[in-house]
Every structure is written in C-alpha cells, then in structure tokens.
Design an enzyme around this catalytic site. Structure first.
Site, PDB file in Angstrom:
ATOM      1  N   HIS A 292       0.885  -1.289   0.162  1.00 12.74           N
ATOM      2  CA  HIS A 292      -0.089   0.272   0.053  1.00 12.74           C
ATOM      3  C   HIS A 292       0.934   1.155   0.047  1.00 12.74           C
ATOM      4  CE1 HIS A 292      -3.317   2.720   1.391  1.00 12.74           C
ATOM      5  NE2 HIS A 292      -4.211   1.824   0.826  1.00 12.74           N
TER       6      HIS A 292
ATOM      7  N   ILE B  92       1.633   4.797   1.480  1.00 15.24           N
ATOM      8  CA  ILE B  92       0.695   5.574   2.173  1.00 15.24           C
ATOM      9  C   ILE B  92       0.076   4.640   3.217  1.00 15.24           C
ATOM     10  CG2 ILE B  92      -1.330   6.750   2.184  1.00 15.24           C
ATOM     11  CD1 ILE B  92      -0.724   7.605  -0.784  1.00 15.24           C
TER      12      ILE B  92
ATOM     13  N   GLY C  16      -6.253   4.424   5.305  1.00 15.27           N
ATOM     14  CA  GLY C  16      -7.145   5.120   6.098  1.00 15.27           C
ATOM     15  C   GLY C  16      -7.574   4.112   7.222  1.00 15.27           C
ATOM     16  N   VAL C  17      -8.115   2.978   6.800  1.00 16.21           N
ATOM     17  CA  VAL C  17      -8.773   2.214   8.023  1.00 16.21           C
ATOM     18  C   VAL C  17      -7.812   1.859   9.151  1.00 16.21           C
ATOM     19  CG1 VAL C  17      -7.995  -0.092   6.999  1.00 16.21           C
ATOM     20  CG2 VAL C  17     -10.197   0.072   8.121  1.00 16.21           C
TER      21      VAL C  17
ATOM     22  N   GLU D 247      -8.102   2.882  13.025  1.00 16.78           N
ATOM     23  CA  GLU D 247      -7.945   1.815  14.232  1.00 16.78           C
ATOM     24  C   GLU D 247      -6.690   2.551  15.076  1.00 16.78           C
ATOM     25  OE1 GLU D 247      -7.948  -1.589  16.376  1.00 16.78           O
ATOM     26  OE2 GLU D 247      -9.086  -0.990  14.905  1.00 16.78           O
TER      27      GLU D 247
END
Length: 145
Positions: free
Chosen positions: A49, A55, A58-59, A63
């Site tokens: 990723h 990067i 986002g998840v 978290e």
C-alpha cells in the site's frame, strides 16, 4: 505519560495490530487523551500500500485513533480487561496522507459511556496538520464473551 509496557497491559492488541506507541497525556476526569504512533517503513502494510509510494491505509489510521481511545477507557479499573469493538464510524474525513517517518498524534475525547456502549471523537495530526478525524460508537465486551 503512558509507555508501551502499560499500553500492553490494558489493550488486547498485539503486533501487527497494535497501532499506538505511547500515550502522551491522559485526563481521566475529562476523559481526554493524546496518543502517538510512530509510522515507519517497516510496517507490514507498506509492502502493498502502495509499492514505490507508501501511504498508511485510512482504515489503519482510524484503528490507531480507536486504540488511543481504548487505552484511555481500559486504564480505568472499572473497564479493565474488556474488549473494545467498533460499532459505527461517523463523519470520517481524511485530509492528508500519512507516510513513513510521520508521527501520528491523536487527540481523543470520550463523549459518553453507558452500559458498555459509548461514543468518542478523535482527530489525528502530523506536524500540526490535520490528517484525519472521526466520531466512533463502540461496545466493550467482557473478556470471557
């Protein structure tokens, strides 16, 4: 300040899902805290990723923010040993990418908790710039369930 040893005592998360390195400030009276996640190129998610342009997903930023709030909750003797679960995530906004070398600083406020269900608000910054923000509804399970 709450160091990693104390975080490991209260949070059930472990590598590679432990996404908070330190709690910088904790106000148990007003239910607010500030946490830190050092983002390094050694994180396993950077392999895919994205190759050549890493990067933080986002998840995983969400978290990390959730774990800062969970650390505040689970430091309390009345909440200790419970398992936090995400129930709903609202008003999520991503404002800038989080990349290797960044320090993700999360400010979290627990808005309310009743009967093992609660709501928190959180914002994460890098170098003072807003990276992400959200509101989250959560549930705290007893460890035996």
């Amino acid at each position: 300040m709450v160091k990693i040893e104390e975080i490991l005592e209260c949070l059930p998360h472990r590598y590679p899902m432990l996404l908070v390195d330190r709690i910088l400030e904790m106000d148990e009276v007003n239910m607010k805290c500030r946490g830190l996640k050092n983002v390094t190129i050694n994180e396993p998610f950077f392999q895919g990723h994205y190759p050549g342009h890493p990067i933080m997903p986002g998840v995983l930023i969400i978290e990390s923010m959730a774990q800062v709030g969970a650390a505040l909750l689970l430091k309390s003797p009345t909440m200790s040993g419970r398992i936090p679960l995400i129930g709903a995530i609202d008003n999520v906004k991503f404002k800038r990418p989080v990349v290797p070398g960044d320090q993700l600083i999360t400010d979290c406020e627990i808005l309310w908790v009743r009967a093992g269900i609660g709501k928190m608000r959180s914002a994460a910054t890098v170098d003072g710039d807003l990276a992400a923000s959200m509101e989250m509804t959560f549930k705290l399970l007893d460890k035996g369930r």
